[in-house]
Design an enzyme around this catalytic site. Structure first.
Site, PDB file in Angstrom:
ATOM      1  N   HIS A 473       0.785  -1.230   0.000  1.00 12.36           N
ATOM      2  CA  HIS A 473       0.000   0.000   0.000  1.00 12.36           C
ATOM      3  C   HIS A 473       0.821   1.286   0.000  1.00 12.36           C
ATOM      4  O   HIS A 473       0.319   2.344  -0.386  1.00 12.36           O
ATOM      5  CB  HIS A 473      -0.928   0.014   1.224  1.00 12.36           C
ATOM      6  N   TYR A 589     -14.727   5.943   8.672  1.00 12.92           N
ATOM      7  CA  TYR A 589     -13.724   6.394   7.704  1.00 12.92           C
ATOM      8  C   TYR A 589     -14.185   5.994   6.311  1.00 12.92           C
ATOM      9  O   TYR A 589     -14.457   4.828   6.051  1.00 12.92           O
ATOM     10  CB  TYR A 589     -12.389   5.730   8.032  1.00 12.92           C
TER      11      TYR A 589
END
Length: 772
Positions: A473, A589
């Site tokens: 990531h 989120y």
């Protein structure tokens, strides 16, 4: 073996008469072709750099402007330099060496080139200012104001007439704006208002006000200097402190996955599927190297930042004791393949060209047929990349950077990407939906030691031909790897295809050198560290509760008929589902991109709002339908407003994060920032965008529906939810949590999501309206 002989460029023996040196002509030919390939690549990159450097100008534009001035100098007998050369002549004896006519020619060239450069600068600066205007986002859905229409026309004009390359717009993209401390603090308090009771909210208000008046302005001043100096005031710190400085395992916690088709099984031959997929990936890399990929454009006009594409290939995350680093090679001509505990280096070029799919399949078949056992410690070596980072950094430096281990490790870390020929079968053709959970878990973590989690991405091909990706990531976000994966899936069964017996099309090569087995010498101390990492990875993998739902009752087609944003609809449904699941609201989120700005990555949309909570309470309390509808629309509009703010650089979480980093550099403590950044995200969500819709004709070929991808849970007692809206009638959900938490259950939450989606749709009574 003949292949091994051809792969050796120089053979020599030492005799009493001296060194007997023999040259392998075939190997020298390959060296020559390799060098030719390298120089071609350098030339292409140089050419692309020049073209991107002058965009939106072009070489024909330069010739036109310079030619005009030269014509004026020759036929009008006018000094195009406006007397500049005459003034220079008073100091330098130009007339001794250059005639008056040639002086005019030189003046025309200089002035024309200067004017061309000024025109480019004006166009680029104007385009940058135009792209800083974001009011086009705030128009009601389906309407375009005259201001927006005029703005779009101007953007197209100042973008130039030349077709842009991938990186053409980079210099014209605006910088991410820096919000004021006051605005950020006010928006933060608004976001936590529905989550805190009166006493706790009053306390947080006091901390926030003290920060706004005292420490905040001081931190903001330093952050303003960084904003003024850097191309993006967030991205480098975000990469370093959120990803690279994390010392915990990246498997499950950070890496994410992308899946195959749901219903289509192009071939059951593992080597063949790998052949087509690897070839398609390498074709994409070639287009990327040549900047031939079209930059993504919002409404076909507004460019998004392409910076994250630069490190897609030839990239590895390198472990360190305190912080990791990202190692990116400018080129790599091989991949590394893992199968049954062995590592193989496979060249991707031969005879000066990229291997065709059938030749790559041939290489994979050789690996599958190899029955040699793993060397001591080799089988589970990659578990080091799955466990804690500090032991991995120590083991790498102490045991894997010496002797032949160094060469083998370099081969892995400098490979274009990593491939695992998995020895398990995934995605049951008889039960494609029911087998998705096990398939997703395998892509997310595998056995914990059969993926090199530090590579930019791993291609995983299973025994029955199913495949998928696991991506690291830190180097980029999911939309970047998704762009690659959409290209691969669209090419695999249609453009590349398979023969009737399931093999790749094309011909194999009779004398191509085979894969090279990597050699390792792993001492017992290192093997102990590997076993420890295996235990850490196994415990982490076993704790993942993953559930994948292809929700096909309806999709964005019906949601649009409700005149509501599909993303807002899903997010509000998630709030309702979570309240039913846990009986409370939580900090939520949702990832939003900030790629409208240079080097932009993500911002947080805090989806749990006062408006969404009001709707959920009304629904739970069974208020009248009209009231629920009104509250739903109000919550959806609020969500859209929050999303627009995040996309346009007015979010709060990245600003607060950077203020916190500045406070650490200054050595000052902020109770407000410490509390804000320690709040857990018990519901973490992300929409995986379907970016290249034109690649898939889902009306004529519904079997080419993709599953999307997902990620692991963020909080120990929370949920991770990734979703992808596919076509008009399908939404895929990937739900993750931890078995160790008594508060969560991914299957239970999945049932609540399906029920919430249907409940929201029922409020609009679309069937009744259509009958009316």
């Amino acid at each position: 073996m003949a292949e091994a002989h051809q792969a050796v460029a120089f053979q020599f023996t030492v005799s009493p008469d001296g060194i007997d040196l023999q040259l392998s002509h075939e190997a020298l030919r390959q060296v020559y072709l390799s060098g030719l390939h390298s120089w071609k690549k350098r030339f292409i990159r140089f050419k692309n750099g020049v073209m991107n450097g002058v965009y939106p100008g072009s070489a024909p534009g330069l010739l036109l402007v310079v030619g005009g001035y030269l014509g004026r100098a020759k036929y009008a007998q006018v000094d195009p330099s406006l007397g500049l050369l005459s003034k220079v002549g008073t100091y330098l004896p130009i007339s001794r060496y250059v005639s008056v006519e040639n002086q005019r020619v030189i003046g025309g060239m200089l002035v024309g080139t200067g004017l061309w450069a000024i025109i480019i600068f004006i166009m680029r600066s104007t385009l940058k200012n135009l792209l800083s205007w974001h009011n086009w986002m705030h128009a009601p859905h389906g309407t375009v104001s005259w201001k927006t229409r005029m703005w779009l026309v101007l953007v197209k004009i100042f973008s130039g007439v030349r077709t842009p390359q991938l990186y053409s717009f980079q210099a014209a993209l605006p910088h991410l704006p820096l919000p004021s401390v006051k605005d950020t603090v006010c928006r933060y308090l608004e976001s936590v208002r529905p989550l805190l009771d009166g006493e706790h909210f009053t306390r947080m208000e006091g901390l926030a006000e003290d920060f706004r008046l005292n420490l905040g302005p001081r931190l903001q001043w330093y952050l303003y200097l960084k904003w003024w100096w850097a191309s993006n005031y967030v991205s480098d710190w975000w990469e370093e402190y959120i990803y690279l400085r994390s010392r915990g395992p990246i498997m499950v916690n950070s890496n994410y996955y992308a899946m195959d088709f749901i219903y289509s099984f192009p071939t059951s031959l593992q080597a063949a599927r790998a052949g087509n997929a690897i070839h398609a990936i390498m074709l994409y890399r070639r287009k990327l190297d040549r900047a031939q990929i079209k930059p993504l454009m919002v409404q076909f006009t507004i460019p998004l930042c392409s910076a994250q594409y630069e490190r897609m290939f030839n990239t590895s995350r390198i472990p360190g004791v305190e912080t990791d680093t990202i190692q990116h090679m400018t080129d790599s001509r091989h991949i590394v393949v893992y199968h049954r505990g062995r590592y193989f280096k496979v060249g991707m070029f031969y005879d000066g060209r990229l291997l065709n799919p059938r030749e790559i399949e041939q290489q994979m078949e050789r690996i599958l047929a190899d029955e040699s056992p793993p060397q001591d410690g080799e089988e589970q070596l990659a578990a080091l990349t799955a466990g804690d980072r500090v032991p991995w950094a120590c083991a790498r430096e102490a045991y894997l950077r010496q002797g032949r281990n160094r060469q083998s490790l370099d081969a892995v870390e400098k490979a274009a990407f990593f491939v695992t020929l998995d020895d398990t079968e995934q995605r049951d053709p008889e039960n494609p939906v029911q087998s998705l959970d096990r398939y997703g878990k395998s892509l997310l973590h595998g056995k914990g030691y059969d993926r090199w989690f530090d590579k930019s991405f791993n291609l995983i091909v299973f025994k029955n031909g199913t495949m998928g990706l696991n991506a690291e990531h830190s180097w980029a976000d999911a939309p970047i790897i998704s762009h690659l994966w959409e290209q691969v899936l669209s090419m695999d069964p249609v453009k590349l295809g398979y023969t009737d017996d399931g093999h790749c099309k094309g011909r194999s090569h009779p004398s191509m050198p085979g894969p090279v087995r990597l050699q390792w010498s792993i001492p017992e101390e290192c093997q102990t560290m590997i076993r420890n990492s295996v235990a850490v990875a196994q415990a982490l993998a076993d704790d993942v509760d993953l559930h994948i739902i292809p929700f096909s009752s309806f999709g964005k087609g019906l949601i649009k008929k409700c005149r509501i944003s599909p993303d807002a609809f899903i997010q509000i449904a998630l709030q309702l589902a979570h309240y039913r699941d846990k009986g409370q609201f939580c900090l939520t989120y949702e990832a939003s991109m900030t790629r409208l700005f240079r080097e932009g990555r993500t911002e947080t949309v805090r989806s749990c709002t006062t408006e969404s909570c009001a709707f959920v309470r009304a629904f739970i309390n069974n208020e009248p339908r009209e009231q629920k509808l009104q509250l739903l629309r109000r919550a959806a509009e609020k969500h859209q407003q929050m999303y627009r703010l995040a996309m346009t650089g007015c979010g709060i979480d990245r600003h607060l994060f950077c203020l916190y980093v500045v406070s650490k550099y200054l050595g000052v403590e902020s109770p407000f920032l410490q509390e804000v950044l320690s709040e857990p995200w018990r519901l973490s969500t992300s929409q995986t965008p379907f970016q290249q819709v034109e690649l898939f004709d889902l009306v004529r070929h519904p079997e080419y529906v993709t599953t999307g991808g997902g990620f692991g849970p963020v909080a120990d007692d929370g949920y991770g939810v990734a979703y992808v809206i596919v076509g008009e009638n399908l939404i895929n959900f990937h739900i993750s949590s931890k078995h160790s938490s008594p508060e969560t259950d991914s299957h239970r939450f999945g049932s609540n999501i399906k029920a919430a989606l249907q409940d929201l749709l029922d409020l609009f009574q679309l069937d009744q309206k259509s009958s009316d």
